[in-house]
Structure formats: structure tokens, C-alpha cells
Scaffold this active site. Sequence first.
Site, short mmCIF file in Angstrom:
data_model
loop_
_atom_site.label_atom_id
_atom_site.label_comp_id
_atom_site.label_asym_id
_atom_site.label_seq_id
_atom_site.Cartn_x
_atom_site.Cartn_y
_atom_site.Cartn_z
N GLU A 160 -38.80 -0.59 34.20
CA GLU A 160 -39.31 -0.16 32.89
C GLU A 160 -38.16 -0.15 31.89
O GLU A 160 -37.00 -0.08 32.29
CB GLU A 160 -39.98 1.22 33.01
CG GLU A 160 -39.16 2.24 33.76
CD GLU A 160 -39.98 3.43 34.28
OE1 GLU A 160 -39.52 4.55 34.08
OE2 GLU A 160 -41.06 3.22 34.87
N LYS A 190 -35.34 1.03 29.34
CA LYS A 190 -34.54 2.24 29.20
C LYS A 190 -34.49 2.56 27.71
O LYS A 190 -33.78 1.92 26.93
CB LYS A 190 -33.13 2.01 29.74
CG LYS A 190 -32.29 3.26 29.74
CD LYS A 190 -31.02 3.04 30.54
CE LYS A 190 -30.20 4.30 30.66
NZ LYS A 190 -29.77 4.84 29.37
N ASP A 239 -33.67 4.17 24.28
CA ASP A 239 -32.44 4.75 23.76
C ASP A 239 -32.78 5.92 22.84
O ASP A 239 -32.84 5.78 21.62
CB ASP A 239 -31.65 3.67 23.01
CG ASP A 239 -30.19 4.04 22.89
OD1 ASP A 239 -29.78 5.05 23.49
OD2 ASP A 239 -29.46 3.32 22.20
N TYR A 296 -41.56 9.12 31.57
CA TYR A 296 -41.19 8.21 32.65
C TYR A 296 -41.02 8.90 34.00
O TYR A 296 -40.57 8.29 34.95
CB TYR A 296 -39.92 7.44 32.30
CG TYR A 296 -38.73 8.32 31.95
CD1 TYR A 296 -38.13 9.13 32.90
CD2 TYR A 296 -38.21 8.33 30.66
CE1 TYR A 296 -37.06 9.94 32.60
CE2 TYR A 296 -37.12 9.13 30.34
CZ TYR A 296 -36.56 9.94 31.32
OH TYR A 296 -35.50 10.75 31.00
N LYS A 317 -27.72 -2.10 32.20
CA LYS A 317 -27.32 -1.93 30.80
C LYS A 317 -27.14 -3.29 30.14
O LYS A 317 -26.45 -4.15 30.67
CB LYS A 317 -26.00 -1.16 30.73
CG LYS A 317 -26.13 0.29 31.19
CD LYS A 317 -27.02 1.12 30.29
CE LYS A 317 -26.25 1.69 29.13
NZ LYS A 317 -25.57 2.93 29.37
N CYS A 348 -6.44 -4.44 -8.54
CA CYS A 348 -7.63 -3.65 -8.21
C CYS A 348 -8.83 -4.35 -8.85
O CYS A 348 -8.80 -4.65 -10.04
CB CYS A 348 -7.49 -2.23 -8.76
SG CYS A 348 -9.05 -1.33 -8.74
N CYS A 362 -10.21 -1.89 -11.91
CA CYS A 362 -9.50 -1.56 -13.14
C CYS A 362 -8.37 -2.54 -13.47
O CYS A 362 -7.74 -2.43 -14.52
CB CYS A 362 -8.96 -0.13 -13.08
SG CYS A 362 -7.58 0.07 -11.94
N CYS A 401 -5.22 0.92 -4.94
CA CYS A 401 -5.15 0.90 -6.40
C CYS A 401 -4.41 2.18 -6.78
O CYS A 401 -4.83 3.27 -6.42
CB CYS A 401 -6.56 0.91 -6.99
SG CYS A 401 -6.56 1.38 -8.73
N CYS A 438 -8.86 5.05 -12.32
CA CYS A 438 -9.67 3.87 -12.01
C CYS A 438 -11.15 4.27 -11.91
O CYS A 438 -11.50 5.20 -11.17
CB CYS A 438 -9.19 3.27 -10.69
SG CYS A 438 -10.30 2.04 -10.01
S1 IVH Z 1 -35.35 7.76 34.87
C1 IVH Z 1 -32.97 10.77 37.62
N1 IVH Z 1 -36.47 6.14 33.19
O1 IVH Z 1 -31.68 7.28 30.64
C2 IVH Z 1 -32.84 10.14 36.31
N2 IVH Z 1 -34.58 7.36 32.46
O2 IVH Z 1 -28.93 8.02 32.43
C3 IVH Z 1 -34.18 9.86 35.79
N3 IVH Z 1 -33.97 6.95 30.13
O3 IVH Z 1 -31.02 10.63 30.56
C4 IVH Z 1 -34.10 8.95 34.66
N4 IVH Z 1 -35.58 5.52 29.68
O4 IVH Z 1 -33.01 9.97 29.25
C5 IVH Z 1 -35.48 7.01 33.38
N5 IVH Z 1 -37.59 4.69 31.80
C6 IVH Z 1 -36.62 5.56 31.99
C7 IVH Z 1 -35.71 5.89 30.97
C8 IVH Z 1 -34.69 6.80 31.26
C9 IVH Z 1 -34.54 6.17 29.20
C10 IVH Z 1 -32.77 7.77 29.92
C11 IVH Z 1 -32.93 9.17 30.38
C12 IVH Z 1 -31.68 9.54 31.14
C13 IVH Z 1 -30.83 8.33 31.02
C14 IVH Z 1 -30.28 7.99 32.38
#
Ligand code: IVH
Length: 661
Positions: A113, A115, A117, A222, A309, A403, A406, A421, A426
Site C-alpha cells: 500500500e 506510504k 506522507d 492502515y 522509500k 545592486c 538601487c 548592496c 536601497c
Molecule cells: S504501517 C508498525 N502503513 O509510516 C508500523 N505506515 O515509519 C505500522 N505510514 O509512522 C506502520 N502510510 O505513519 C503503515 N500504509 C501505511 C503507512 C504508514 C504511512 C507511516 C506511519 C508510520 C511510518 C512508518
Amino acid sequence: MDKSAARKRLEELRREIHRHNWLYHTLDAPEISDAEFDALMRQLLELEEKFPELVTPDSPSQRVGGPLLEGFAQVVHPTPMLSLDNAFAPEDLRAFAQRLHRLLGVRPTYVVEPKIDGLAVALEYQDGVFVRGATRGDGSVGEDITANLRTIRSLPLRLKEPVSIRVRGEAFMPIPAFEALNRLREEQGQPLFANPRNAAAGTLRQLDPRVAASRRLDLFVYGLEQAREHGDSHWQVMNWLEELGFKVNPLRRRFGDIEEVIAYVEAWRVKRAELPYAIDGMVIKVDDLELQERAGSTVKSPRWAMAWKFPAEQARTRILDITLNVGRTGAITPTAELEPVRLAGTTVSRASLHNEDYIRDKDIRIGDLVLVQKAGDIIPEIVAPLKDKRDGSERIWQPPDKCPACGSRSVRVEGEAVRRCPNPGCPAQIRERVIHYASRGAMDIEGLGPAVVDALFKAGLIRDAADLYALRAEEVAQLERMGEKSAAKLIAAIEASKQRPLERLLFALGIRFVGAKAARLLAERFGSIDALQAAGIEELTAVPEIGEKIAQSVVRELADPDMRRLIQRLQQAGVNTVQPRRAGGGPLAGKTFVLTGTLESMTRDEAKARIEELGGRVAGSVSARTDCVVAGAKAGSKLEKALQLGIQVLSEEEFLEIIRQ
Ligand code: IVH
């Protein structure tokens, strides 16, 4: 309508509104128009107003944001909120799969799934009703941000089944909402959020839930605590959470083989720019909950999951020009004007070039095709020019000898990377100084951002910060995009800035090397601008943490005739130039005041400043922790509440008596 009929009707309305809210915000499939939805909401609000005792915490009316909070309570997480190990290359994922195979004796199925942000949150439901939400904090103890979370439309206040569960998810700010918010902040002269994550975190961690309600946050869940009580696999549990009314990410997929996982996460590295929310990677989890349990966790992270990542996103574009910006201290910084390009969800058209050495070392030329990347900031950076794409038409950039604002001859001091400057008069520097003067950490004049400052200069209404205090609402109202109302507001905000403590003024004056902290130390030690102006290098360096460099700058700049004139004019305009005694020391130390109604002899801001000067603090709402309520004319519900709670109430005269010391 009698009470029992009202209760029944309220229940119907809430059910209906919850459903339409869910259709709209979670499923993205509304069945009624906005106007129809608003009409239902209105009915609910009217009925709740007639029967306030029937308002429940899970009512949709509670999403508008409750009263101001005094702070966040701590919440202990029953099971710690762990983080994830990171993978950056396909080999890392293959090693992860091999480890699990060795550990479990089988090759598990995976769920992948996005991640998100944003900010991790833990949500608690009792009998299907949302009762509490908290931040991750240090993993064991977080902060209670229930009031702010309630304002998120996709967070169900009531589930489809009356279950008691704890779920985890990520609160985030969608990219369009983030961009709109930053545009607004820019107009209002407030600092911009660097990215959607900071914006979401900043929103959930501030004390006025109405602010959270005004910013469109969203939420994906999640995870579920004690998931095994509710299913056999993560996949199944996510589907169940979706049925309960939560928003679960639709891009989740299940794979039996790690190579398929790798192909899927790689595909999203490229496609993530299409998503309306920021993701910084993908999460890979073992699907089978029994296998998850067998794999277990280290103190830091589960062995059954891994975060893939993404590398910092890069894009290619062309440098159309290199322009110059003159800062308030005269620093002339070059910026690359880019052909607009989509990058990490936003459109970028500028990149910082820092200084001339940077441009020379990287051999960046006007007309170059370059690689740009975002490293967590709004302004992206240039990774490198693509030299093999040059056709000879590129131009080498020359540092400016004058500058751009001026025309003064620019200077570069030995050992410094920046060119400056040298002319304090100015116009570009003055503009930046006024913007800085009005900014948040300085005099905090709301509504006085760069656009308004420019308009004031253009209309000839100001030449420096002191002129702000002579502005009249009628003249301001004439400016473009201003009306009478916003002009009056601006004048009130300028007026209120007169009461800021000396430390703010010192910072606002923009003396080189005097940041917010040095300003505070100096203000606390010397107490007034007059005393500071009279101080020599030795007295200044005697203040802990104030070194030679700061001291010299303070002495030099405060002795400057232009600066002296500016300070004198500020004083004449009524700007405060003394530092209030520190909280903890004053006669009102430790006392919390609430101001209500209209005071005759002073504005609320003045009253607040005076209380703080004497060591007390001022809160926005009455609670058991309030020591004293000052009630002016037409005091309303706060006064009532104070009387109910038996809190001391002062009339304006009594209050004046107390602060007249
Ligand atoms: S599972 C046991 N699923 O990523 C850890 N985390 O370093 C359970 N995050 O602080 C995390 N999307 O806030 C999980 N689909 C996802 C996520 C997710 C974002 C974030 C979460 C966590 C950090 C993990």
C-alpha cells in the site's frame, strides 16, 4: 416539537448526514447536491440550538471545531506505535523476503500500500463512536488531538457497527489543499509550509480546532490493533474497516511473490506524481496475521513489514533566466527562473542558486537543461546541469557589480559567500525590512504581507516601518484588493502591534545577527531600548550567549543615525520599547485570566499585554483552571460559565485597580 420528538429527528438527521458525508468524502460518490447537504446541516444545527442538551460528541455539527484548547493532554498508547525499516533498492526487498522465509518456513503473501506522507494517528472508538485520537508522539505517549481530528470529514464519527476498536492511520493534507493554503499564507504574509506533511502536522498540533476545520485534512487508515480478533489477514481487516466507514487506500494490492511486489512499487515511483496526495514510498506487509505475530517485532519496528522509500523526486527543465533578489540586509541572491515543471505533486518554476560560488562550482548557465529535485523544501534545488545537452547558446552568468534595485556598487566581503548592496536606503532592502518587521516572529501584524507592503509603497503611503503607524483606514481602503473592512482590520492589527514586548521589536528591527533568541536575551537583560542603546560592547558581551559578533553589530546599527531616527519615530508613534517582567516573577505570576465583553479603557490586546507584563497569562475560554474572569460590558457565556464554576469575576474598575501597579 417536544424533546423526545426532537431526539428522534436529530438521530435521523445525524444518520443521514453521516451517510452523505461518507458518500462524498470517503467514497467520492455523492448522491445529493451541496445545497441539499447544507439544508440538512442547517436543520440539524437549528434543532441542536433549541435542544443543546441533546448535542452528542458524534454529531456532524461537532466537525466545525470546538472551543480553544489550553494544551494537549498526554495519551499513553496501549500498544506502542512502531516505525518501519526502510528499503531503498530491490535487493533490500529480496533480502527482506528471504529473512521472512527463513524465519517462518513459508513464503508469505504480501499486501502493498502507499506510504502516505502525513502524520501517524491512533483513533479510539467505543461502541462505534469516535472518542479519542492521538499523535504518535515518541511511540509510547502521544498527544490528545481529538478536537482537531473530529474536523476531518473522512474520519467517521460513528461506525456502521457498534464496535470498540483502535485503528491507526495517516492524517494528511491533499496537495490541492496544501497549495491553496500556502497561497493564502503568502498573501497574508505568513511563513509558508515546506510540504504537505508539515502543513498537516502544524494543523493538527495547534490549539484552535476551528483552524483545523478550515483546512481540508484527509485520512487513510492502515492498521487495526488486536487485528486477529477481527480477521485472519491484513487484507480482510482492511476490507472490514472500509465497510465500517473508514477510508482505506484503494491502491492496496496483494502479491504472492516478492518480484511482483518490486514491480508494483517501482511502477508507483513514476506514477506517484499523478496522485492528489504526497507519498514518500510504499509499505509492504505480510498479509497473514498469524505469520505477522510469529515474525514479531524488534523494539523499533515490526519484522513483518518494510517501507520502500522513493528517492527524492527529480525532474528535467530549462533555466530561462537567473534573477536577483535583494534581502533586508542587502544580500543579493541569485534565483533560477525555470520553465515550469511538475515535481513531487507541485509545479515548480524557481530554484535557489544560493550564491555565485555555487553557480560557478556547478557550472550552471542560463539556457541550460538541468535536473531539479526537492529535498523537503518548497524551493527545489538544482542537482546538475546536463552539460551534454548544450548547443552553445547557453550564457555564462556574471555576478552583478551593481545592486539591481538601487544601482549602488555591490560588495563582496572577504571570507563571505554573499554579495551585498551597501546602501541601507536601497528601496529593495527597505521593502524587505518592512515585510520582516510585520512578520510572525517579529511585530506579527496580521494581513501585512508582501503584496500589501508593495501596494503601500506604490501608493506612496509608507517609506519605512514607522510610517505604518500614521496610516489611516480611508487611505488604506483605496488600495487595490482592499475594502473598508480589511482596511479597518489592518489598522487594528497595526495598532495592536504597538504593545509587543521589546524582544519582538528588537527582532523586528532586523539588526544583523540578532535573531529571535538574541533579541530575547538582550531585551531581558537591558529592559528598554534606551538602556540597550546606551550599552557598550563590554556590557553586551557580559550577557551569556551574546558574543563579540552580535555585540558589535548591535552597537554599530543602533548608533546609525537612520536607525536612531526610526526608533525615535516608533516611540513617538506609541510603540512599546520596554520588556515586560518575565512570567514567573510578576505579581500575577501563575494566574490565568479570561477576558470577556468590551472594556472601555483599553483594547483586549492591551489588557492581555498588561496581564502578561505582570506575569499572568490569558486564555481564550473559561475552565476549572481559570483563576479570574475580567468581565467588560455585554459579557456573555464566558461570564455565565465563570459564575457557574465559582471563578472570581472582576469588573473593569477592579481589574484596573489590580494592574495599576
Ligand atoms: S504501517 C508498525 N502503513 O509510516 C508500523 N505506515 O515509519 C505500522 N505510514 O509512522 C506502520 N502510510 O505513519 C503503515 N500504509 C501505511 C503507512 C504508514 C504511512 C507511516 C506511519 C508510520 C511510518 C512508518
